[in-house]
Design a protein around this motif. Sequence first.
Motif, PDB file in Angstrom:
ATOM      1  N   GLU A 174       0.811  -1.210   0.000  1.00  0.00           N
ATOM      2  CA  GLU A 174       0.000   0.000   0.000  1.00  0.00           C
ATOM      3  C   GLU A 174       0.849   1.267   0.000  1.00  0.00           C
ATOM      4  OE1 GLU A 174      -3.344   0.365  -0.174  1.00  0.00           O
ATOM      5  OE2 GLU A 174      -3.471  -1.798  -0.508  1.00  0.00           O
ATOM      6  N   TYR A 175       2.112   1.152   0.427  1.00  0.00           N
ATOM      7  CA  TYR A 175       2.962   2.327   0.567  1.00  0.00           C
ATOM      8  C   TYR A 175       4.164   2.238  -0.366  1.00  0.00           C
ATOM      9  CZ  TYR A 175       0.530   2.589   5.091  1.00  0.00           C
ATOM     10  OH  TYR A 175      -0.408   2.631   6.076  1.00  0.00           O
ATOM     11  N   SER A 176       4.560   3.365  -0.881  1.00  0.00           N
ATOM     12  CA  SER A 176       5.860   3.458  -1.534  1.00  0.00           C
ATOM     13  C   SER A 176       6.856   3.954  -0.500  1.00  0.00           C
ATOM     14  CB  SER A 176       5.798   4.440  -2.717  1.00  0.00           C
ATOM     15  OG  SER A 176       5.619   5.771  -2.247  1.00  0.00           O
ATOM     16  N   ALA A 177       8.145   3.796  -0.790  1.00  0.00           N
ATOM     17  CA  ALA A 177       9.163   4.261   0.149  1.00  0.00           C
ATOM     18  C   ALA A 177       9.059   5.768   0.352  1.00  0.00           C
ATOM     19  CB  ALA A 177      10.549   3.884  -0.370  1.00  0.00           C
ATOM     20  N   ALA A 178       8.763   6.494  -0.730  1.00  0.00           N
ATOM     21  CA  ALA A 178       8.635   7.955  -0.623  1.00  0.00           C
ATOM     22  C   ALA A 178       7.464   8.338   0.275  1.00  0.00           C
ATOM     23  CB  ALA A 178       8.453   8.561  -2.015  1.00  0.00           C
ATOM     24  N   GLU A 179       6.336   7.626   0.145  1.00  0.00           N
ATOM     25  CA  GLU A 179       5.175   7.903   0.987  1.00  0.00           C
ATOM     26  C   GLU A 179       5.482   7.625   2.453  1.00  0.00           C
ATOM     27  OE1 GLU A 179       1.520   6.947  -2.126  1.00  0.00           O
ATOM     28  OE2 GLU A 179       2.415   5.342  -0.939  1.00  0.00           O
ATOM     29  N   VAL A 189      16.270   2.504   1.010  1.00  0.00           N
ATOM     30  CA  VAL A 189      17.205   3.041   0.020  1.00  0.00           C
ATOM     31  C   VAL A 189      17.019   2.338  -1.325  1.00  0.00           C
ATOM     32  CG1 VAL A 189      19.635   3.252  -0.619  1.00  0.00           C
ATOM     33  CG2 VAL A 189      18.907   3.793   1.716  1.00  0.00           C
ATOM     34  N   VAL A 190      16.930   1.000  -1.275  1.00  0.00           N
ATOM     35  CA  VAL A 190      16.742   0.222  -2.513  1.00  0.00           C
ATOM     36  C   VAL A 190      15.420   0.604  -3.178  1.00  0.00           C
ATOM     37  CG1 VAL A 190      16.328  -2.087  -3.429  1.00  0.00           C
ATOM     38  CG2 VAL A 190      18.191  -1.703  -1.814  1.00  0.00           C
ATOM     39  N   ALA A 191      14.356   0.739  -2.353  1.00  0.00           N
ATOM     40  CA  ALA A 191      13.049   1.066  -2.914  1.00  0.00           C
ATOM     41  C   ALA A 191      13.035   2.456  -3.537  1.00  0.00           C
ATOM     42  CB  ALA A 191      11.986   0.967  -1.826  1.00  0.00           C
ATOM     43  N   LEU A 192      13.730   3.401  -2.909  1.00  0.00           N
ATOM     44  CA  LEU A 192      13.774   4.761  -3.434  1.00  0.00           C
ATOM     45  C   LEU A 192      14.604   4.858  -4.707  1.00  0.00           C
ATOM     46  CD1 LEU A 192      14.171   6.810  -0.124  1.00  0.00           C
ATOM     47  CD2 LEU A 192      12.278   7.010  -1.736  1.00  0.00           C
ATOM     48  N   LYS A 193      15.724   4.144  -4.733  1.00  0.00           N
ATOM     49  CA  LYS A 193      16.665   4.264  -5.853  1.00  0.00           C
ATOM     50  C   LYS A 193      16.469   3.199  -6.931  1.00  0.00           C
ATOM     51  CE  LYS A 193      18.954   7.676  -3.882  1.00  0.00           C
ATOM     52  NZ  LYS A 193      18.963   9.037  -4.437  1.00  0.00           N
ATOM     53  N   PHE A 194      16.129   1.967  -6.507  1.00  0.00           N
ATOM     54  CA  PHE A 194      16.112   0.853  -7.462  1.00  0.00           C
ATOM     55  C   PHE A 194      14.813   0.053  -7.399  1.00  0.00           C
ATOM     56  CE2 PHE A 194      20.419   1.421  -5.671  1.00  0.00           C
ATOM     57  CZ  PHE A 194      21.060   1.927  -6.794  1.00  0.00           C
ATOM     58  N   SER A 235      10.761  -4.624  -8.595  1.00  0.00           N
ATOM     59  CA  SER A 235       9.462  -4.932  -9.201  1.00  0.00           C
ATOM     60  C   SER A 235       9.630  -5.801 -10.440  1.00  0.00           C
ATOM     61  CB  SER A 235       8.730  -3.634  -9.565  1.00  0.00           C
ATOM     62  OG  SER A 235       8.508  -2.830  -8.428  1.00  0.00           O
ATOM     63  N   ALA A 236      10.683  -5.545 -11.208  1.00  0.00           N
ATOM     64  CA  ALA A 236      10.909  -6.304 -12.438  1.00  0.00           C
ATOM     65  C   ALA A 236      11.213  -7.771 -12.149  1.00  0.00           C
ATOM     66  CB  ALA A 236      12.055  -5.681 -13.227  1.00  0.00           C
ATOM     67  N   VAL A 237      11.848  -8.046 -11.015  1.00  0.00           N
ATOM     68  CA  VAL A 237      12.204  -9.426 -10.666  1.00  0.00           C
ATOM     69  C   VAL A 237      10.960 -10.281 -10.467  1.00  0.00           C
ATOM     70  CG1 VAL A 237      13.264 -10.883  -8.888  1.00  0.00           C
ATOM     71  CG2 VAL A 237      14.435  -8.820  -9.676  1.00  0.00           C
ATOM     72  N   VAL A 238       9.920  -9.707  -9.851  1.00  0.00           N
ATOM     73  CA  VAL A 238       8.715 -10.496  -9.557  1.00  0.00           C
ATOM     74  C   VAL A 238       7.632 -10.312 -10.615  1.00  0.00           C
ATOM     75  CG1 VAL A 238       9.124 -10.438  -7.085  1.00  0.00           C
ATOM     76  CG2 VAL A 238       7.727  -8.654  -8.122  1.00  0.00           C
ATOM     77  N   ASP A 239       7.760  -9.299 -11.474  1.00  0.00           N
ATOM     78  CA  ASP A 239       6.707  -9.004 -12.449  1.00  0.00           C
ATOM     79  C   ASP A 239       6.702 -10.024 -13.579  1.00  0.00           C
ATOM     80  OD1 ASP A 239       4.576  -7.722 -13.471  1.00  0.00           O
ATOM     81  OD2 ASP A 239       5.635  -5.926 -14.146  1.00  0.00           O
ATOM     82  N   SER A 240       5.527 -10.219 -14.137  1.00  0.00           N
ATOM     83  CA  SER A 240       5.374 -11.107 -15.296  1.00  0.00           C
ATOM     84  C   SER A 240       4.033 -10.823 -15.949  1.00  0.00           C
ATOM     85  CB  SER A 240       5.432 -12.582 -14.872  1.00  0.00           C
ATOM     86  OG  SER A 240       5.125 -13.419 -15.973  1.00  0.00           O
ATOM     87  N   PRO A 241       3.964 -10.866 -17.300  1.00  0.00           N
ATOM     88  CA  PRO A 241       2.678 -10.661 -17.969  1.00  0.00           C
ATOM     89  C   PRO A 241       1.717 -11.832 -17.772  1.00  0.00           C
ATOM     90  CG  PRO A 241       4.381 -11.227 -19.564  1.00  0.00           C
ATOM     91  CD  PRO A 241       5.072 -11.029 -18.256  1.00  0.00           C
ATOM     92  N   GLY A 287       7.059  -5.753   0.594  1.00  0.00           N
ATOM     93  CA  GLY A 287       5.939  -5.011   0.017  1.00  0.00           C
ATOM     94  C   GLY A 287       6.303  -3.571  -0.296  1.00  0.00           C
ATOM     95  N   ILE A 288       7.093  -2.950   0.584  1.00  0.00           N
ATOM     96  CA  ILE A 288       7.529  -1.572   0.342  1.00  0.00           C
ATOM     97  C   ILE A 288       8.417  -1.500  -0.899  1.00  0.00           C
ATOM     98  CG2 ILE A 288       8.927   0.326   1.270  1.00  0.00           C
ATOM     99  CD1 ILE A 288       8.054  -0.581   4.059  1.00  0.00           C
ATOM    100  N   ALA A 289       9.276  -2.513  -1.070  1.00  0.00           N
ATOM    101  CA  ALA A 289      10.237  -2.494  -2.174  1.00  0.00           C
ATOM    102  C   ALA A 289       9.571  -2.669  -3.533  1.00  0.00           C
ATOM    103  CB  ALA A 289      11.282  -3.588  -1.966  1.00  0.00           C
ATOM    104  N   ILE A 290       8.391  -3.292  -3.567  1.00  0.00           N
ATOM    105  CA  ILE A 290       7.649  -3.462  -4.828  1.00  0.00           C
ATOM    106  C   ILE A 290       6.772  -2.236  -5.039  1.00  0.00           C
ATOM    107  CG2 ILE A 290       5.981  -4.881  -6.074  1.00  0.00           C
ATOM    108  CD1 ILE A 290       6.895  -7.248  -4.365  1.00  0.00           C
ATOM    109  N   SER A 291       6.830  -1.650  -6.209  1.00  0.00           N
ATOM    110  CA  SER A 291       6.121  -0.382  -6.407  1.00  0.00           C
ATOM    111  C   SER A 291       5.421  -0.337  -7.758  1.00  0.00           C
ATOM    112  CB  SER A 291       7.118   0.785  -6.296  1.00  0.00           C
ATOM    113  OG  SER A 291       8.144   0.658  -7.268  1.00  0.00           O
ATOM    114  N   GLY A 292       4.699   0.783  -7.970  1.00  0.00           N
ATOM    115  CA  GLY A 292       4.068   1.032  -9.264  1.00  0.00           C
ATOM    116  C   GLY A 292       2.971   0.055  -9.611  1.00  0.00           C
TER     117      GLY A 292
END
Length: 393
Positions: free
Chosen positions: A76-81, A197-202, A207-213, A248-253
């Motif tokens: 529910e949260y991004s690192a920035a939030e 730090v990872v969530a803010l910068k990378f 997200s790409a590691v766990v994402d899939s169409p 959960g925080i590290a996964i975004s968008g």
Amino acid sequence: MHSTATALIQLGAVFFGLGLLGKMAWRIGISPIPLYLVGGLAFGQGGLVPLHGIEDFTHISSEIGVILLLLLLGLEYSAAELMTGLKRSWTAGVLDIVLNAAPGAAAALILGWGPVGALAMAGVTYISSSGIIAKVLGDLGRLGNRETPVVLSVLVFEDLAMAVYLPILTAVLAGVSFVGGLTAVGISLLAITVVLVVALKFGRYVSAVVDSPDPEVFLLRVLGAALLVAGVASQLQVSAAVGAFLLGIAISGSTAENATRMLEPLRDLFAAMFFVVFGLNTDPASIPPVLGLAVALAVVTTLTKVATGWWAAKRQDIGKMGRARAGAALVARGEFSIVIASLTVASGAVDGRLAALATAYVLLMAVLGPVAARVVEPVVRFTQKRGREPATV
């Protein structure tokens, strides 16, 4: 009857019964958590019809339930939030800890449960239920209100506080040395810092590691990653729940949005099992002796949560009606209070009555929270009318 057939019949009855309880809660307009706890009490030790032969499944299901609860909370949260919320609400967050942890700690000390019991009960009475609060705000159409960001900021602070608190509690319950406890806390703080730090910068790479169409592959990746991270975190004595929250925080968008949508049914299923299992492991006969104290704690911590929300909203120049709504919204306790009590009782380091007190307290607060949020506006209007003071929003 064959043991497998018996287990299937019992599990089928449990799941179907949970569905009926959930429908009943929906019709009444309350969270299903108290009904799930009552269902567990009815079929656990000392209950009407004790269940046997499904302990292994229900135990691992309840563990997965906790992991998914915290994972989806992190999504529910991004690192920035999180950083913005922390900056905005840290003073209200500190007040929240002081006002709402103290009653639980005092109750444990009065009952003679010692410092460990006081630490556990402080967490039980401190943490609000993000799940119940989010649902109530949505049901009442208050997500766009001026006071809602204040409420969410306080909840963010509480969630971050849990990321520090749970490793401390886990270390204390395990009986590790002072140095070992500091090590566990240090690892937790380091993990939180690294993840932010990872969530803010990378974050996009995580997200790409766990994402899939492909939905099937995506679900397997996200769920597998959550269980893997939770297991590693548990091995490091940081708490599996905190590990899942940080993932959960590290996964975004859009990846976070898709993960939330796909995992919500699983979360609801396994979280329901978690509450049932907690009820199964609590003897109903142990609740009446602590019911008076549970009611007293409910009254005191309702007032302290309302005071917290009122003060936090006042600092943002929100009117009296908005302050009252913010305070009432924070009242509900639920899943995380039970998580803390479950960890504590399972360790055997504290009097077993803590489970009974926590169950009775959460039953009261999970019902009282939504009710308080619904009735706060007419109560404030009535008060202001008697005082001839116009309502402000």
